[in-house]
Write a protein that holds these residues in place. Structure first.
Motif, PDB file in Angstrom:
ATOM      1  N   LEU A   1       9.044   7.115   0.422  1.00 37.63           N
ATOM      2  CA  LEU A   1       7.782   6.454   0.778  1.00 37.63           C
ATOM      3  C   LEU A   1       8.002   5.189   1.603  1.00 37.63           C
ATOM      4  CD1 LEU A   1       5.965   6.823  -2.663  1.00 37.63           C
ATOM      5  CD2 LEU A   1       5.445   8.085  -0.573  1.00 37.63           C
ATOM      6  N   GLY A   2       9.231   4.725   1.683  1.00 32.08           N
ATOM      7  CA  GLY A   2       9.539   3.585   2.539  1.00 32.08           C
ATOM      8  C   GLY A   2       9.237   2.221   1.955  1.00 32.08           C
TER       9      GLY A   2
ATOM     10  N   GLN B   1       0.858  -1.181   0.000  1.00 30.83           N
ATOM     11  CA  GLN B   1       0.000   0.000   0.000  1.00 30.83           C
ATOM     12  C   GLN B   1       0.898   1.237   0.000  1.00 30.83           C
ATOM     13  OE1 GLN B   1      -3.477   0.022  -0.030  1.00 30.83           O
ATOM     14  NE2 GLN B   1      -3.296  -2.195  -0.339  1.00 30.83           N
ATOM     15  N   VAL B   2       0.556   2.237  -0.821  1.00 32.84           N
ATOM     16  CA  VAL B   2       1.314   3.483  -0.826  1.00 32.84           C
ATOM     17  C   VAL B   2       0.366   4.627  -0.489  1.00 32.84           C
ATOM     18  CG1 VAL B   2       1.018   3.766  -3.325  1.00 32.84           C
ATOM     19  CG2 VAL B   2       2.841   4.980  -2.148  1.00 32.84           C
ATOM     20  N   VAL B   3       0.814   5.483   0.417  1.00 29.49           N
ATOM     21  CA  VAL B   3       0.023   6.611   0.909  1.00 29.49           C
ATOM     22  C   VAL B   3       0.710   7.906   0.502  1.00 29.49           C
ATOM     23  CG1 VAL B   3      -0.874   7.776   2.955  1.00 29.49           C
ATOM     24  CG2 VAL B   3      -0.817   5.277   2.865  1.00 29.49           C
TER      25      VAL B   3
ATOM     26  N   ALA C   1       8.163  11.808  -2.355  1.00 33.04           N
ATOM     27  CA  ALA C   1       6.795  11.302  -2.494  1.00 33.04           C
ATOM     28  C   ALA C   1       6.583  10.573  -3.816  1.00 33.04           C
ATOM     29  CB  ALA C   1       5.795  12.437  -2.351  1.00 33.04           C
ATOM     30  N   HIS C   2       7.667  10.178  -4.460  1.00 33.15           N
ATOM     31  CA  HIS C   2       7.571   9.463  -5.731  1.00 33.15           C
ATOM     32  C   HIS C   2       8.128   8.055  -5.586  1.00 33.15           C
ATOM     33  CE1 HIS C   2       6.373  12.952  -8.160  1.00 33.15           C
ATOM     34  NE2 HIS C   2       7.146  13.643  -7.336  1.00 33.15           N
TER      35      HIS C   2
ATOM     36  N   ALA D   1       3.415   7.226   7.713  1.00 32.40           N
ATOM     37  CA  ALA D   1       2.086   6.866   7.206  1.00 32.40           C
ATOM     38  C   ALA D   1       2.156   5.629   6.319  1.00 32.40           C
ATOM     39  CB  ALA D   1       1.484   8.043   6.435  1.00 32.40           C
ATOM     40  N   ASN D   2       3.212   5.521   5.518  1.00 34.11           N
ATOM     41  CA  ASN D   2       3.358   4.359   4.648  1.00 34.11           C
ATOM     42  C   ASN D   2       3.752   3.108   5.416  1.00 34.11           C
ATOM     43  OD1 ASN D   2       3.148   4.833   1.517  1.00 34.11           O
ATOM     44  ND2 ASN D   2       3.889   6.738   2.410  1.00 34.11           N
ATOM     45  N   VAL D   3       4.556   3.271   6.442  1.00 36.53           N
ATOM     46  CA  VAL D   3       4.900   2.118   7.281  1.00 36.53           C
ATOM     47  C   VAL D   3       3.645   1.566   7.943  1.00 36.53           C
ATOM     48  CG1 VAL D   3       6.114   1.395   9.365  1.00 36.53           C
ATOM     49  CG2 VAL D   3       7.285   2.803   7.659  1.00 36.53           C
TER      50      VAL D   3
END
Length: 246
Positions: A155-156, A109-111, A123-124, A184-186
């Motif tokens: 984004l992790g 999932q990517v936020v 953010a890319h 948030a992505n974690v």
């Protein structure tokens, strides 16, 4: 609430006003756009915004200052404090979109994809991210059972993937202004693959070339994917890699 947050920032604000090398800002009617302002102008703007209780605006000004001067210790301290305080979103802010992506065959999932964090490029999902994960899939012995640290995690998703591919632990690092999006992505990917033995993933600030924190020590593998575009950042990046692996 806002008044409580302002009180927590007062020690930093007092330090700013007392600093002899950073003079008080002169009265002015118009402020230059953050991206075109000088470091001094950004400092003065952020200081004035903090004094006026405009905390989110001040955060953005000091984040822009940190982009221009990554080793500015005052800006680092302020951004770290803002990160600890986790300012609530203002009314009218649009929620970050969440989408499913496949990274080298791993479902994630990517936020907030494309939602920049105060001028960063984190953010890319850059093309080197799936390439690195695919390479690790072909060479799992590189990370299996080892403590991994990712630089410029963005984004992790690379580090999150390595946590699923056999690393014993993963620490994701980036600039202070990137950490909210990174966390948030974690959280979005925590426990997504219940059948997999997923390592614990932690998030930490790391400004290249700056002294390391205790949480950065003891890692056996350091990874990075598409993290350098500006030549002046190469030397600080190399210095951090060397210190991490010594």
């Amino acid at each position: 609430n806002r008044s409580a947050v302002s009180m927590l920032l007062q020690p930093i604000l007092a330090t700013l006003w007392q600093s002899p090398c950073l003079p008080a800002a002169p009265a002015r009617q118009l402020l230059p756009p953050r991206m075109s302002a000088s470091p001094q102008a950004l400092f003065e703007r952020g200081r004035d915004e903090m004094q006026a209780g405009q905390l989110r605006a001040a955060r953005d000004s000091f984040a822009a200052l940190l982009e221009l001067e990554p080793h500015n210790t005052v800006a680092q301290q302020i951004m770290a404090r803002f990160e600890e305080l986790q300012l609530p979103e203002e009314q009218g802010d649009s929620p970050m979109e969440r989408e499913a992506v496949s990274l080298a065959g791993l479902e994630l999932q990517v936020v907030g994809r494309g939602r920049e964090a105060q001028g960063t490029c984190g953010a890319h999902l850059w093309a080197s991210a799936p390439a690195l994960v695919e390479w690790v899939q072909d060479h799992p012995e590189i990370i299996r059972g080892r403590r991994v640290l990712e630089l410029g995690a963005g984004l992790g998703l690379v580090g999150t993937s390595l946590a699923r591919l056999g690393a014993s632990s993963v620490t994701l690092t980036d600039m202070p202004q990137q950490l909210s999006l990174l966390r948030a992505n974690v959280e979005a990917n925590r426990g997504e693959a219940e059948a997999e033995a997923e390592a614990e993933v932690e998030v930490s600030s790391l400004v290249w070339g700056s002294p390391l924190q205790r949480c950065h020590a003891g890692h056996e593998v350091v990874v990075a994917a598409d993290v350098v575009y500006d030549e002046p950042l190469v030397a600080p990046l190399a210095a951090s890699v060397i210190e991490l692996l010594l």
